[in-house]
Design a protein around this motif. Structure first.
Motif, PDB file in Angstrom:
ATOM      1  N   MET A   1       0.828  -1.206   0.000  1.00  8.92           N
ATOM      2  CA  MET A   1       0.000   0.000   0.000  1.00  8.92           C
ATOM      3  C   MET A   1       0.857   1.248   0.000  1.00  8.92           C
ATOM      4  SD  MET A   1      -3.259   0.952   2.366  1.00  8.92           S
ATOM      5  CE  MET A   1      -2.456   0.509   3.886  1.00  8.92           C
ATOM      6  N   ASN A   2       2.058   1.176   0.501  1.00 12.07           N
ATOM      7  CA  ASN A   2       2.903   2.365   0.587  1.00 12.07           C
ATOM      8  C   ASN A   2       3.121   3.024  -0.756  1.00 12.07           C
ATOM      9  OD1 ASN A   2       2.999   1.555   3.184  1.00 12.07           O
ATOM     10  ND2 ASN A   2       5.194   1.279   3.317  1.00 12.07           N
ATOM     11  N   LEU A   3       3.157   2.224  -1.838  1.00 11.33           N
ATOM     12  CA  LEU A   3       3.388   2.778  -3.162  1.00 11.33           C
ATOM     13  C   LEU A   3       2.355   3.835  -3.507  1.00 11.33           C
ATOM     14  CD1 LEU A   3       4.812   2.714  -5.953  1.00 11.33           C
ATOM     15  CD2 LEU A   3       3.153   0.956  -6.623  1.00 11.33           C
ATOM     16  N   ILE A   4       1.104   3.575  -3.176  1.00 15.03           N
ATOM     17  CA  ILE A   4       0.020   4.494  -3.519  1.00 15.03           C
ATOM     18  C   ILE A   4      -0.241   5.484  -2.403  1.00 15.03           C
ATOM     19  CG2 ILE A   4      -2.402   4.675  -4.216  1.00 15.03           C
ATOM     20  CD1 ILE A   4      -0.674   3.222  -6.255  1.00 15.03           C
ATOM     21  N   ILE A   5      -0.363   4.980  -1.186  1.00 11.38           N
ATOM     22  CA  ILE A   5      -0.851   5.813  -0.094  1.00 11.38           C
ATOM     23  C   ILE A   5       0.118   6.915   0.297  1.00 11.38           C
ATOM     24  CG2 ILE A   5       0.025   4.538   1.893  1.00 11.38           C
ATOM     25  CD1 ILE A   5      -2.698   4.794   3.147  1.00 11.38           C
ATOM     26  N   GLN A   6       1.402   6.729   0.039  1.00 12.11           N
ATOM     27  CA  GLN A   6       2.372   7.753   0.399  1.00 12.11           C
ATOM     28  C   GLN A   6       2.334   8.954  -0.538  1.00 12.11           C
ATOM     29  OE1 GLN A   6       6.372   6.242  -0.044  1.00 12.11           O
ATOM     30  NE2 GLN A   6       5.925   5.352  -2.036  1.00 12.11           N
ATOM     31  N   GLU A   7       1.684   8.815  -1.684  1.00 12.65           N
ATOM     32  CA  GLU A   7       1.661   9.881  -2.686  1.00 12.65           C
ATOM     33  C   GLU A   7       0.567  10.894  -2.380  1.00 12.65           C
ATOM     34  OE1 GLU A   7       3.784  10.327  -5.051  1.00 12.65           O
ATOM     35  OE2 GLU A   7       4.792   8.382  -5.251  1.00 12.65           O
ATOM     36  N   SER A   8       0.943  12.162  -2.241  1.00 11.14           N
ATOM     37  CA  SER A   8      -0.046  13.193  -1.933  1.00 11.14           C
ATOM     38  C   SER A   8      -1.020  13.417  -3.082  1.00 11.14           C
ATOM     39  CB  SER A   8       0.654  14.511  -1.589  1.00 11.14           C
ATOM     40  OG  SER A   8       1.465  14.956  -2.657  1.00 11.14           O
ATOM     41  N   VAL A   9      -0.695  12.931  -4.285  1.00  7.82           N
ATOM     42  CA  VAL A   9      -1.589  13.124  -5.421  1.00  7.82           C
ATOM     43  C   VAL A   9      -2.931  12.449  -5.187  1.00  7.82           C
ATOM     44  CG1 VAL A   9      -0.905  11.083  -6.773  1.00  7.82           C
ATOM     45  CG2 VAL A   9      -1.641  13.166  -7.952  1.00  7.82           C
ATOM     46  N   ILE A  10      -2.995  11.444  -4.299  1.00  5.74           N
ATOM     47  CA  ILE A  10      -4.283  10.793  -4.056  1.00  5.74           C
ATOM     48  C   ILE A  10      -5.290  11.759  -3.441  1.00  5.74           C
ATOM     49  CG2 ILE A  10      -3.202   8.520  -3.823  1.00  5.74           C
ATOM     50  CD1 ILE A  10      -3.702   8.680  -0.812  1.00  5.74           C
ATOM     51  N   LEU A  11      -4.787  12.841  -2.827  1.00  6.03           N
ATOM     52  CA  LEU A  11      -5.711  13.840  -2.286  1.00  6.03           C
ATOM     53  C   LEU A  11      -6.518  14.492  -3.397  1.00  6.03           C
ATOM     54  CD1 LEU A  11      -3.377  15.531   0.346  1.00  6.03           C
ATOM     55  CD2 LEU A  11      -5.160  13.840   0.760  1.00  6.03           C
ATOM     56  N   GLY A  12      -5.957  14.502  -4.609  1.00  6.75           N
ATOM     57  CA  GLY A  12      -6.674  15.075  -5.743  1.00  6.75           C
ATOM     58  C   GLY A  12      -7.919  14.293  -6.113  1.00  6.75           C
ATOM     59  N   ALA A  13      -7.981  13.040  -5.674  1.00  9.02           N
ATOM     60  CA  ALA A  13      -9.160  12.213  -5.928  1.00  9.02           C
ATOM     61  C   ALA A  13     -10.113  12.225  -4.743  1.00  9.02           C
ATOM     62  CB  ALA A  13      -8.739  10.780  -6.244  1.00  9.02           C
ATOM     63  N   GLY A  14      -9.811  13.016  -3.729  1.00 10.81           N
ATOM     64  CA  GLY A  14     -10.611  13.004  -2.517  1.00 10.81           C
ATOM     65  C   GLY A  14     -12.058  13.396  -2.746  1.00 10.81           C
ATOM     66  N   ALA A  15     -12.293  14.423  -3.568  1.00 13.97           N
ATOM     67  CA  ALA A  15     -13.673  14.857  -3.807  1.00 13.97           C
ATOM     68  C   ALA A  15     -14.453  13.781  -4.551  1.00 13.97           C
ATOM     69  CB  ALA A  15     -13.685  16.165  -4.608  1.00 13.97           C
ATOM     70  N   ALA A  16     -13.814  13.132  -5.507  1.00 15.65           N
ATOM     71  CA  ALA A  16     -14.494  12.047  -6.235  1.00 15.65           C
ATOM     72  C   ALA A  16     -14.840  10.909  -5.284  1.00 15.65           C
ATOM     73  CB  ALA A  16     -13.613  11.551  -7.382  1.00 15.65           C
TER      74      ALA A  16
ATOM     75  N   TYR B   1     -10.198   2.579  -5.035  1.00 19.22           N
ATOM     76  CA  TYR B   1     -10.430   2.742  -6.474  1.00 19.22           C
ATOM     77  C   TYR B   1      -9.966   4.120  -6.960  1.00 19.22           C
ATOM     78  CZ  TYR B   1     -12.732   2.351 -10.995  1.00 19.22           C
ATOM     79  OH  TYR B   1     -12.990   2.298 -12.345  1.00 19.22           O
ATOM     80  N   THR B   2     -10.349   5.173  -6.258  1.00 22.46           N
ATOM     81  CA  THR B   2      -9.991   6.517  -6.725  1.00 22.46           C
ATOM     82  C   THR B   2      -8.502   6.804  -6.530  1.00 22.46           C
ATOM     83  OG1 THR B   2     -10.613   7.497  -4.585  1.00 22.46           O
ATOM     84  CG2 THR B   2     -12.297   7.425  -6.317  1.00 22.46           C
ATOM     85  N   GLY B   3      -7.916   6.290  -5.423  1.00 22.94           N
ATOM     86  CA  GLY B   3      -6.489   6.489  -5.209  1.00 22.94           C
ATOM     87  C   GLY B   3      -5.658   5.825  -6.296  1.00 22.94           C
ATOM     88  N   LEU B   4      -5.995   4.570  -6.616  1.00 20.56           N
ATOM     89  CA  LEU B   4      -5.285   3.863  -7.682  1.00 20.56           C
ATOM     90  C   LEU B   4      -5.514   4.536  -9.022  1.00 20.56           C
ATOM     91  CD1 LEU B   4      -3.604   1.361  -8.525  1.00 20.56           C
ATOM     92  CD2 LEU B   4      -5.789   0.158  -8.851  1.00 20.56           C
ATOM     93  N   ASP B   5      -6.729   4.996  -9.249  1.00 21.87           N
ATOM     94  CA  ASP B   5      -7.080   5.626 -10.521  1.00 21.87           C
ATOM     95  C   ASP B   5      -6.224   6.868 -10.775  1.00 21.87           C
ATOM     96  OD1 ASP B   5      -8.348   6.342 -12.870  1.00 21.87           O
ATOM     97  OD2 ASP B   5     -10.142   7.134 -11.883  1.00 21.87           O
ATOM     98  N   ILE B   6      -6.178   7.781  -9.809  1.00 21.08           N
ATOM     99  CA  ILE B   6      -5.433   9.016 -10.063  1.00 21.08           C
ATOM    100  C   ILE B   6      -3.928   8.753 -10.104  1.00 21.08           C
ATOM    101  CG2 ILE B   6      -5.216   9.815  -7.661  1.00 21.08           C
ATOM    102  CD1 ILE B   6      -5.894  12.657  -8.808  1.00 21.08           C
ATOM    103  N   TYR B   7      -3.457   7.782  -9.321  1.00 17.09           N
ATOM    104  CA  TYR B   7      -2.036   7.427  -9.362  1.00 17.09           C
ATOM    105  C   TYR B   7      -1.646   6.981 -10.773  1.00 17.09           C
ATOM    106  CZ  TYR B   7       2.349   4.971  -8.495  1.00 17.09           C
ATOM    107  OH  TYR B   7       3.657   4.562  -8.552  1.00 17.09           O
ATOM    108  N   GLN B   8      -2.465   6.142 -11.370  1.00 11.90           N
ATOM    109  CA  GLN B   8      -2.135   5.645 -12.714  1.00 11.90           C
ATOM    110  C   GLN B   8      -2.316   6.725 -13.781  1.00 11.90           C
ATOM    111  OE1 GLN B   8      -2.782   1.038 -13.167  1.00 11.90           O
ATOM    112  NE2 GLN B   8      -4.689   1.922 -12.363  1.00 11.90           N
TER     113      GLN B   8
END
Length: 270
Positions: free
Chosen positions: A1-16, A110-117
């Motif tokens: 999980m660290n690969l995705i969860i450590q990235e602040s970009v997942i906050l960009g998917a927070g509203a979705a 789903y949204t965290g993985l989506d925006i990361y990719q």
């Protein structure tokens, strides 16, 4: 999980993620009827990210403390559905409901993985995909979701996801949360000027059916402009910068725990 969860970009998917969550009437009622969401959007973000970062990076004792704190808040979030499918009206909802918690955790994955990719490109290694997926289960099973409720693999998860999205409903409760989130009507002007970009990105991250129910429009031109800028800048930042939110929220959590202050307050949402 660290690969995705450590990235602040997942906050960009927070509203979705939040809009997908509240498209489940039980979640929407809990958020809209038991929190002052409009005034304290930032507190809800802190609640969610403190929990996510703690279960991902915290010590065993910190994880227990945060899970107990979330459960204490959730105990007060319950009521009777007055919106949604007619056959469900009058039924009780509770933030302790494992099915609702499963759905919330599913949206975060789903949204965290989506925006990361979307930023870094598709993950081609299926073994890594499965590893990330199974590590995300901790977000759900650290609360009231039994381990066997988390779909057994990514294929099963995607079947669950598609079936769930097909039955989601956008109630008036959900629309009110969306208005507060996407327009920030009571926020300072320097935050409100960011809302057009927030709506543009959120619209593209939502399934088309849910996007339309929330009255959002897809604008592929401006979306690609935003993504080009994000990719051009974000991918080249050092990980120490990209992971700043993890360190900040863990620091804030540990400060509150050491001072015996409540990490979460009633009235900020689940």
């Amino acid at each position: 999980m660290n690969l995705i969860i450590q990235e602040s970009v997942i906050l960009g998917a927070g509203a979705a993620a939040i809009l997908l969550q509240v498209a489940e009437p039980g979640v929407a009622a809990g958020v809209n009827e038991h929190s002052n969401f409009a005034e304290r959007v930032g507190d809800r973000l802190r609640t969610t990210m403190t929990y996510v970062y703690c279960v991902g990076f915290g010590t065993p004792s910190e994880k227990r403390a945060i899970a107990n704190a979330v459960t204490r808040v959730h105990k007060h979030v319950n009521g009777v559905l007055n919106e949604g499918e007619r056959k469900k009206k009058g039924q009780r909802y509770s933030a302790l409901d494992p099915e609702l918690q499963l759905w919330v955790a599913a949206t975060l994955y789903y949204t965290g993985l989506d925006i990361y990719q979307r930023v870094f490109g598709p993950i081609e290694d299926e073994h890594l995909h499965e590893e990330i997926y199974h590590e995300y289960a901790v977000i759900a099973i650290s609360l009231q979701v039994p381990p066997e409720m988390w779909p057994r693999d990514r294929r099963a998860f995607l079947e669950y996801w598609d079936a769930k999205v097909a039955q989601l409903q956008v109630t008036q409760h959900a629309r009110e949360v969306a208005r507060d989130l996407l327009y920030l009507p009571r926020a300072p002007w320097y935050l409100r000027v960011l809302t057009p970009s927030l709506r543009c990105l959120t619209a593209e991250l939502l399934p088309p059916r849910i996007r339309e129910y929330f009255g959002l429009r897809s604008n592929s031109f401006w979306y690609h402009v935003h993504m080009l800028g994000l990719r051009a800048v974000y991918r080249w930042l050092p990980l120490m910068v990209r992971s700043l939110p993890v360190r900040y929220y863990l620091w804030d959590m540990r400060r509150r725990l050491s001072c015996h202050r409540p990490v979460f307050h009633k009235g900020i949402g689940s």
